[in-house]
Design an enzyme around this catalytic site. Structure first.
Site, PDB file in Angstrom:
ATOM      1  N   GLU A  71       0.816  -1.216   0.000  1.00 47.27           N
ATOM      2  CA  GLU A  71       0.000   0.000   0.000  1.00 47.27           C
ATOM      3  C   GLU A  71       0.850   1.267   0.000  1.00 47.27           C
ATOM      4  O   GLU A  71       0.315   2.367   0.119  1.00 47.27           O
ATOM      5  CB  GLU A  71      -0.932   0.016   1.218  1.00 47.27           C
ATOM      6  CG  GLU A  71      -1.967  -1.073   1.250  1.00 47.27           C
ATOM      7  CD  GLU A  71      -3.084  -0.878   0.234  1.00 47.27           C
ATOM      8  OE1 GLU A  71      -2.922  -0.039  -0.677  1.00 47.27           O
ATOM      9  OE2 GLU A  71      -4.113  -1.559   0.361  1.00 47.27           O
ATOM     10  N   HIS A  89      -3.197   2.918   8.179  1.00 46.39           N
ATOM     11  CA  HIS A  89      -4.230   2.152   7.472  1.00 46.39           C
ATOM     12  C   HIS A  89      -4.496   0.866   8.253  1.00 46.39           C
ATOM     13  O   HIS A  89      -3.569   0.110   8.557  1.00 46.39           O
ATOM     14  CB  HIS A  89      -3.767   1.817   6.057  1.00 46.39           C
ATOM     15  CG  HIS A  89      -4.554   0.722   5.414  1.00 46.39           C
ATOM     16  ND1 HIS A  89      -5.934   0.687   5.416  1.00 46.39           N
ATOM     17  CD2 HIS A  89      -4.156  -0.396   4.738  1.00 46.39           C
ATOM     18  CE1 HIS A  89      -6.346  -0.391   4.776  1.00 46.39           C
ATOM     19  NE2 HIS A  89      -5.282  -1.074   4.366  1.00 46.39           N
TER      20      HIS A  89
END
Length: 213
Positions: A71, A89
């Site tokens: 990510e 996240h």
């Protein structure tokens, strides 16, 4: 505490608080043009500083033996768009429930203002792709938090501590909403009510000092 040490400390907290499970979720923290990020496929509660790679803002690996989180493109897109100092996240339970069922988390509590108001749900895209990065960047406009459809949540802050606290608040707001649905239809605060909260915060009441005897 170094950037890498911060990632280890908050990675452990994320696991302890149930905000991630296994190797899900990722964190990053920025200093200048360098970003320390959690490595791909690693359990956040087992990190050591040496495991955490460092990349530049263009995505080039600068230091470390392990590959950055998949990510990382999303993190870098968020930094470019927001000027944040840290990104968190997670795949927290209540946040993911809301992200799989709704297009936004409405402000059912005035603490939503701490995240910028209603929390948008970014349209679904495969993890690690430019499409997901673009969707999250748009959902975060004017906000400190966003949800990702059928995925999880992402928060930003000037520091990793600030971004992490935003994650905790996001999960609390999602839990309040989801649990509220079990009782009835949660009441959503109006724009006027939220404006009144802002006005109250900007102009708190002054309590007179008691006269000394």
């Amino acid at each position: 505490m170094s950037l890498r040490e911060q990632l280890c400390a908050y990675g452990r907290r994320a696991v302890e608080l149930g905000l991630v499970i296994g190797s899900s979720g990722n964190l990053s923290v920025r200093e200048g043009d360098l970003v320390a990020v959690t490595p791909a496929g690693a359990a956040l509660d087992r990190l050591t500083p040496q495991m955490c790679p460092i990349v530049d803002v263009e995505g080039h690996l600068v230091e470390g033996d392990l590959q950055p989180s998949s990510e990382t493109p999303m993190h870098l897109a968020v930094y470019a768009a927001t000027g944040a100092g840290a990104v968190v996240h997670t795949h927290s339970v209540f946040g993911t429930v809301v992200a799989t069922t709704m297009t936004e988390l409405p402000p059912v509590h005035y603490n939503a203002l701490l995240l910028g108001g209603a929390v948008r749900v970014a349209p679904y895209a495969t993890y690690g792709t430019p499409e997901l990065a673009a969707n999250v960047r748009e959902a975060l406009a004017g906000r400190k938090a966003a949800l990702m459809a059928n995925h999880g949540g992402v928060t930003v802050g000037a520091t990793l501590e600030e971004a992490f606290e935003a994650t905790r608040l996001l999960e609390w707001l999602c839990e309040v909403y989801v649990r509220g649905l079990g009782v009835g239809a949660p009441t959503v605060l109006t724009g006027e009510q939220l404006d009144a909260v802002v006005e109250r915060a900007l102009n708190p009441p002054a309590f007179p000092r008691r006269a000394s005897s």
